[in-house]
Design a protein around this motif. Structure first.
Motif, PDB file in Angstrom:
ATOM      1  N   VAL A 271      40.339  31.939  37.311  1.00 51.66           N
ATOM      2  CA  VAL A 271      39.282  31.355  36.481  1.00 51.66           C
ATOM      3  C   VAL A 271      39.751  31.396  35.022  1.00 51.66           C
ATOM      4  CG1 VAL A 271      36.888  31.605  35.723  1.00 51.66           C
ATOM      5  CG2 VAL A 271      37.520  32.106  38.105  1.00 51.66           C
ATOM      6  N   PRO A 272      39.548  30.334  34.257  1.00 51.95           N
ATOM      7  CA  PRO A 272      39.987  30.355  32.851  1.00 51.95           C
ATOM      8  C   PRO A 272      39.398  31.558  32.100  1.00 51.95           C
ATOM      9  CG  PRO A 272      39.306  28.158  33.490  1.00 51.95           C
ATOM     10  CD  PRO A 272      38.917  29.054  34.613  1.00 51.95           C
ATOM     11  N   PRO A 273      40.184  32.181  31.224  1.00 61.24           N
ATOM     12  CA  PRO A 273      39.688  33.353  30.487  1.00 61.24           C
ATOM     13  C   PRO A 273      38.480  32.991  29.600  1.00 61.24           C
ATOM     14  CG  PRO A 273      42.071  33.124  30.274  1.00 61.24           C
ATOM     15  CD  PRO A 273      41.574  31.859  30.892  1.00 61.24           C
TER      16      PRO A 273
ATOM     17  N   ALA B  83      36.256  41.932  37.584  1.00 58.62           N
ATOM     18  CA  ALA B  83      36.829  42.123  36.241  1.00 58.62           C
ATOM     19  C   ALA B  83      35.698  42.423  35.265  1.00 58.62           C
ATOM     20  CB  ALA B  83      37.603  40.879  35.787  1.00 58.62           C
ATOM     21  N   ASN B  84      35.938  43.393  34.397  1.00 62.14           N
ATOM     22  CA  ASN B  84      34.932  43.798  33.393  1.00 62.14           C
ATOM     23  C   ASN B  84      33.581  44.082  34.049  1.00 62.14           C
ATOM     24  OD1 ASN B  84      37.012  43.267  31.629  1.00 62.14           O
ATOM     25  ND2 ASN B  84      35.709  42.275  30.096  1.00 62.14           N
ATOM     26  N   GLY B  85      33.646  44.704  35.209  1.00 56.82           N
ATOM     27  CA  GLY B  85      32.438  45.185  35.864  1.00 56.82           C
ATOM     28  C   GLY B  85      31.640  44.141  36.602  1.00 56.82           C
ATOM     29  N   HIS B  86      32.176  42.943  36.823  1.00 56.76           N
ATOM     30  CA  HIS B  86      31.407  41.936  37.555  1.00 56.76           C
ATOM     31  C   HIS B  86      32.357  40.963  38.270  1.00 56.76           C
ATOM     32  CE1 HIS B  86      32.471  39.677  33.925  1.00 56.76           C
ATOM     33  NE2 HIS B  86      32.261  38.575  34.662  1.00 56.76           N
ATOM     34  N   GLN B  87      31.784  40.159  39.159  1.00 55.07           N
ATOM     35  CA  GLN B  87      32.508  39.072  39.822  1.00 55.07           C
ATOM     36  C   GLN B  87      31.561  37.899  39.987  1.00 55.07           C
ATOM     37  OE1 GLN B  87      32.008  41.099  44.200  1.00 55.07           O
ATOM     38  NE2 GLN B  87      33.825  39.891  43.895  1.00 55.07           N
ATOM     39  N   HIS B  88      32.111  36.741  40.359  1.00 52.70           N
ATOM     40  CA  HIS B  88      31.310  35.528  40.488  1.00 52.70           C
ATOM     41  C   HIS B  88      31.415  34.963  41.907  1.00 52.70           C
ATOM     42  CE1 HIS B  88      30.781  35.296  36.122  1.00 52.70           C
ATOM     43  NE2 HIS B  88      32.101  35.520  35.997  1.00 52.70           N
ATOM     44  N   SER B  89      30.371  34.282  42.307  1.00 50.08           N
ATOM     45  CA  SER B  89      30.372  33.488  43.533  1.00 50.08           C
ATOM     46  C   SER B  89      30.510  32.033  43.127  1.00 50.08           C
ATOM     47  CB  SER B  89      29.068  33.703  44.311  1.00 50.08           C
ATOM     48  OG  SER B  89      28.991  32.797  45.396  1.00 50.08           O
ATOM     49  N   ILE B  90      31.582  31.360  43.611  1.00 48.37           N
ATOM     50  CA  ILE B  90      31.860  30.013  43.113  1.00 48.37           C
ATOM     51  C   ILE B  90      32.041  29.016  44.252  1.00 48.37           C
ATOM     52  CG2 ILE B  90      32.942  30.872  40.984  1.00 48.37           C
ATOM     53  CD1 ILE B  90      35.654  30.316  42.264  1.00 48.37           C
ATOM     54  N   ASP B  91      31.759  27.757  43.944  1.00 45.50           N
ATOM     55  CA  ASP B  91      32.108  26.623  44.796  1.00 45.50           C
ATOM     56  C   ASP B  91      33.165  25.815  44.072  1.00 45.50           C
ATOM     57  OD1 ASP B  91      30.230  27.283  46.742  1.00 45.50           O
ATOM     58  OD2 ASP B  91      28.628  26.207  45.689  1.00 45.50           O
ATOM     59  N   ILE B  92      34.162  25.322  44.837  1.00 40.38           N
ATOM     60  CA  ILE B  92      35.298  24.620  44.235  1.00 40.38           C
ATOM     61  C   ILE B  92      35.326  23.184  44.741  1.00 40.38           C
ATOM     62  CG2 ILE B  92      37.823  24.570  44.025  1.00 40.38           C
ATOM     63  CD1 ILE B  92      37.805  27.589  44.434  1.00 40.38           C
TER      64      ILE B  92
ATOM     65  N   CYS C  86      28.771  28.066  39.843  1.00 39.61           N
ATOM     66  CA  CYS C  86      29.131  29.469  39.596  1.00 39.61           C
ATOM     67  C   CYS C  86      27.852  30.290  39.594  1.00 39.61           C
ATOM     68  CB  CYS C  86      29.860  29.601  38.255  1.00 39.61           C
ATOM     69  SG  CYS C  86      30.397  31.297  37.882  1.00 39.61           S
ATOM     70  N   ASP C  87      27.739  31.170  40.572  1.00 40.31           N
ATOM     71  CA  ASP C  87      26.535  31.993  40.731  1.00 40.31           C
ATOM     72  C   ASP C  87      25.285  31.122  40.829  1.00 40.31           C
ATOM     73  OD1 ASP C  87      28.098  34.332  40.532  1.00 40.31           O
ATOM     74  OD2 ASP C  87      28.007  34.243  38.336  1.00 40.31           O
ATOM     75  N   GLY C  88      25.454  29.931  41.429  1.00 39.42           N
ATOM     76  CA  GLY C  88      24.333  29.018  41.607  1.00 39.42           C
ATOM     77  C   GLY C  88      24.030  28.185  40.389  1.00 39.42           C
ATOM     78  N   LEU C  89      24.819  28.336  39.303  1.00 33.20           N
ATOM     79  CA  LEU C  89      24.606  27.593  38.064  1.00 33.20           C
ATOM     80  C   LEU C  89      25.752  26.614  37.843  1.00 33.20           C
ATOM     81  CD1 LEU C  89      23.556  30.627  35.825  1.00 33.20           C
ATOM     82  CD2 LEU C  89      22.029  28.951  36.915  1.00 33.20           C
ATOM     83  N   PRO C  90      25.554  25.568  37.033  1.00 31.15           N
ATOM     84  CA  PRO C  90      26.646  24.625  36.771  1.00 31.15           C
ATOM     85  C   PRO C  90      27.832  25.287  36.076  1.00 31.15           C
ATOM     86  CG  PRO C  90      24.538  23.678  36.149  1.00 31.15           C
ATOM     87  CD  PRO C  90      24.281  25.127  36.433  1.00 31.15           C
ATOM     88  N   ARG C  91      27.599  26.394  35.380  1.00 30.05           N
ATOM     89  CA  ARG C  91      28.669  27.054  34.630  1.00 30.05           C
ATOM     90  C   ARG C  91      28.436  28.560  34.683  1.00 30.05           C
ATOM     91  NH1 ARG C  91      31.995  24.868  30.523  1.00 30.05           N
ATOM     92  NH2 ARG C  91      32.927  26.456  29.152  1.00 30.05           N
ATOM     93  N   CYS C  92      29.527  29.332  34.667  1.00 26.82           N
ATOM     94  CA  CYS C  92      29.400  30.788  34.719  1.00 26.82           C
ATOM     95  C   CYS C  92      28.655  31.298  33.473  1.00 26.82           C
ATOM     96  CB  CYS C  92      30.771  31.451  34.790  1.00 26.82           C
ATOM     97  SG  CYS C  92      31.693  31.076  36.299  1.00 26.82           S
TER      98      CYS C  92
ATOM     99  N   ASP D 155      29.123  33.744  31.669  1.00 28.38           N
ATOM    100  CA  ASP D 155      29.923  34.286  30.564  1.00 28.38           C
ATOM    101  C   ASP D 155      30.901  33.255  30.022  1.00 28.38           C
ATOM    102  OD1 ASP D 155      31.319  34.303  32.921  1.00 28.38           O
ATOM    103  OD2 ASP D 155      32.092  36.348  32.735  1.00 28.38           O
ATOM    104  N   ASP D 156      30.601  31.980  30.241  1.00 26.57           N
ATOM    105  CA  ASP D 156      31.304  30.849  29.617  1.00 26.57           C
ATOM    106  C   ASP D 156      32.763  30.678  30.037  1.00 26.57           C
ATOM    107  OD1 ASP D 156      29.087  29.953  28.278  1.00 26.57           O
ATOM    108  OD2 ASP D 156      29.525  31.088  26.445  1.00 26.57           O
ATOM    109  N   HIS D 157      33.100  30.981  31.309  1.00 28.60           N
ATOM    110  CA  HIS D 157      34.431  30.603  31.807  1.00 28.60           C
ATOM    111  C   HIS D 157      34.539  29.080  31.836  1.00 28.60           C
ATOM    112  CE1 HIS D 157      35.887  34.537  33.048  1.00 28.60           C
ATOM    113  NE2 HIS D 157      34.725  34.784  33.662  1.00 28.60           N
ATOM    114  N   GLY D 158      35.729  28.552  31.586  1.00 33.54           N
ATOM    115  CA  GLY D 158      35.945  27.124  31.745  1.00 33.54           C
ATOM    116  C   GLY D 158      35.793  26.708  33.207  1.00 33.54           C
ATOM    117  N   THR D 159      35.604  25.418  33.440  1.00 33.65           N
ATOM    118  CA  THR D 159      35.352  24.943  34.814  1.00 33.65           C
ATOM    119  C   THR D 159      36.612  24.466  35.529  1.00 33.65           C
ATOM    120  OG1 THR D 159      34.824  22.744  33.950  1.00 33.65           O
ATOM    121  CG2 THR D 159      32.986  24.290  34.267  1.00 33.65           C
ATOM    122  N   THR D 160      37.717  24.275  34.815  1.00 37.47           N
ATOM    123  CA  THR D 160      38.969  23.831  35.456  1.00 37.47           C
ATOM    124  C   THR D 160      39.828  25.041  35.781  1.00 37.47           C
ATOM    125  OG1 THR D 160      38.929  21.732  34.254  1.00 37.47           O
ATOM    126  CG2 THR D 160      41.034  22.418  35.214  1.00 37.47           C
TER     127      THR D 160
END
Length: 642
Positions: free
Chosen positions: A578-580, A601-610, A622-628, A630-635
């Protein structure tokens, strides 16, 4: 008391009938089993109809007429029996007499005059290779090989015989005979070896059952099952493309053979195409149903126990048997003294058919009628109602007494000019048991290459006269049962040692320079299990799985082809991250993609669809939202460190 004996005998006959009918419903006439020689971690390592070779075929090429064939478990028209070690001869039924079981020698093909006209052995070798090349290529334009490469059809014949008192050898063999003094003695020996799990070390026992055929005046009439193997010189050429390899996965998997390796091995067996299309270079239609095909034509050339003079017409239940290819305008009575499995009657049966197959459901059952008193007869009475001129009905009964034998094809062997070719003019001293033949090995001669040890000519068991230089390789696929040596020294008429190879029958000839390795024995025996419903279903499934492209429309769901699977396996494996993100909290971090979840990482993880779009893998959710959050990039980015 007498009635009780008759009733008991009748019950035994019915029990025998039940056993035979059960076997008939379990499968068709054919080869059932060969002797087991090895175990394994999977069932396919064991023996079935094939083990080291199909039907225990092997070579005795140092014998003039012997064809190597081991012990066989067989079924023929519901009769389950086991043969001795066979090693049969190239012999045919008598051509001119009805004498029971009389056999004649099959004539070997001549050597092409173009070979004999050459002045040196080396020139003859070169020319002979060209003839084998013409046969290999099926090219008869310049060299008509069909005159000198002759197919013979060898078959197993069985029947109930009336000789229950004296043990009767099925057929002569150079190497084997039934080791018993009487039928009763043989049965006891078979019972003991079955009880103990042992065997005749020379494989000279055979299980040949006895049955009660009839009861006459309260006395049972017994019949003894017996069999023989004989051959018939075919009246026509059989092109090599008429043989269809039968894919026995058990044999291939046990030896990890691909189809090419399998076809060029002793484990392969064949079937015949339905017809010959007249073009040896065009592949025939290999898979089709038929009611009278090439095999029927070839088997109909083979006579039953009346030999080639047989001329018998059959009228089962008052209906004359006609040739199945007859038409109403050109009816030809079937000569039932020859082996056939189809016949035609003029009246339609209950299913509207006029063509009738012998046996209820035995596609491999070839039958021939005979007049020989040595074959046990079967009698039946058939009655029907007839109306006289006064409109009164009365019973009309007819008694039918017939004698039949049965046969199945075993193999087609191509006889080649090698049987007669003798460029060194080596003397032949006849049968190995004759006094004349003793000179061949006199004074310790054993075939070594020195003048002192070389054979002094040849005889029927030391049939070595083919120049060793004709072959460029040694004996192929050697089996422990094979007896021919690679190269043997034989004295010619001038006392010169000539280096020669065996000239008898082989499964494969040794490699011939410029020609290759050629098969001369084509096993075409049917398999008992093929007549079972389960085998037919498995055969259909195997055909679909091995030819998925052809049969794709028949699958209930579209299969993934082998090509697609290979492509997937060959694809490069990618690892993504996932992009930093620099959002704080949680602070600078990234995640590896481990599936539908990211790494921790940093005490958490994400559930994602690709998703994949425009050549890029993107996070579509990402976690059921259009974007994570904590503002990870989508590519997604490729992790080049893995």
């Amino acid at each position: 008391m007498q009635k009780g004996i008759v009733d008991l005998t009748r019950q035994v006959m019915l029990q025998q009938l039940y056993v035979e009918e059960k076997i008939r419903s379990d499968g068709a006439s054919g080869l059932k089993q060969v002797r087991h020689h090895g175990d394994g971690t999977k069932p396919f390592y064991g023996a079935s109809h094939v083990d080291g070779s199909v039907a225990s075929m092997h070579d005795h090429a140092n014998y003039i007429r012997t064809v190597g064939l081991g012990e066989l478990g067989m079924v023929m028209n519901g009769i389950d029996f086991r043969t001795r070690h066979n090693d049969y001869h190239l012999l045919m039924p008598s051509q001119h007499t009805k004498e029971y079981n009389k056999l004649d020698e099959i004539q070997f093909p001549n050597v092409p005059p173009e070979v004999l006209s050459k002045h040196t052995v080396e020139e003859q070798i070169t020319e002979m290779r060209e003839w084998f090349k013409a046969w290999r290529d099926q090219n008869h334009v310049k060299r008509d090989y069909r005159k000198y490469f002759k197919p013979v059809l060898c078959y197993m014949e069985g029947g109930w015989t009336t000789n229950t008192q004296t043990l009767e050898e099925p057929f002569n063999s150079d190497r084997h005979h039934i080791d018993a003094s009487s039928w009763f003695d043989l049965q006891d020996k078979v019972r003991f070896t079955s009880y103990s799990g042992g065997k005749s070390n020379l494989e000279n026992y055979a299980y040949l059952p006895t049955t009660i055929m009839n009861v006459v005046n309260g006395t049972p009439e017994y019949a003894q099952w017996n069999y023989r193997i004989a051959c018939h010189p075919l009246s026509r050429d059989v092109p090599l493309n008429a043989f269809i390899p039968q894919d026995d996965l058990k044999a291939r998997l046990a030896r990890t053979q691909n189809m090419t390796q399998y076809i060029n091995s002793r484990t392969c067996r064949f079937s015949l195409t339905a017809t010959i299309n007249g073009n040896a270079h065009r592949s025939p239609d290999k898979n089709k149903g038929y009611s009278w095909g090439l095999l029927d034509e070839l088997m109909y050339e083979i006579p039953g126990k009346d030999n080639y003079v047989a001329n018998i017409t059959d009228d089962p239940f008052g209906l004359t048997a006609y040739h199945t290819r007859s038409t109403t305008h050109n009816l030809t009575k079937l000569n039932t003294g020859y082996y056939h499995r189809w016949y035609k009657v003029l009246e339609h049966d209950a299913m509207g058919q006029t063509n009738i197959h012998r046996g209820f459901a035995d596609e491999n059952l070839f039958v021939a009628a005979t007049t020989q008193a040595h074959i046990a007869p079967m009698k039946v009475r058939s009655c029907h109602k007839e109306t006289d001129g006064h409109h009164h009905q009365h019973d009309v009964c007819n008694d039918y007494i017939h004698r039949y034998t049965y046969a199945i094809p075993l193999e087609i062997i191509y006889l080649t000019p090698l049987y007669k070719w003798n460029p060194f003019d080596l003397p032949y001293h006849g049968d190995s048991n004759s006094n004349e033949a003793k000179i061949v090995t006199k004074n310790g001669r054993n075939g070594d290459l020195s003048p002192e040890k070389a054979l002094n000519g040849t005889h029927s068991a030391f049939f070595y006269k083919t120049p060793n230089a004709f072959f460029s390789g040694s004996e192929t696929e050697k089996d422990k049962a094979d007896t021919a040596r690679g190269v043997v020294g034989v004295l010619d008429k001038h006392g010169v040692v000539q280096h020669v190879a065996a000239s008898g029958t082989r499964i494969f000839l040794p490699n011939i320079d410029g020609v290759g390795m050629l098969r001369t024995r084509f096993p075409i025996m049917p398999i008992h299990g093929e007549g079972a419903a389960v085998w037919r279903e498995v055969a259909a499934m195997k055909e679909m799985l091995m030819n998925m492209g052809t049969f794709a429309p028949l699958f209930e769901s579209e299969p993934t082809s082998v090509v697609d699977v290979k492509a997937l396996l060959a694809m490069k494996e990618y690892h993504f991250i996932v992009p930093p993100t620099t959002r704080d909290p949680p602070g600078l971090h990234s995640h590896d993609i481990t599936g539908i979840f990211t790494s921790l990482a940093n005490g958490h993880q994400h559930s994602i669809d690709i998703s994949y779009q425009n050549g890029q893998y993107n996070i579509s959710s990402c976690d059921g939202l259009p974007r994570c959050w904590d503002d990870h990039g989508t590519t997604l980015l490729e992790n080049t460190n893995n």
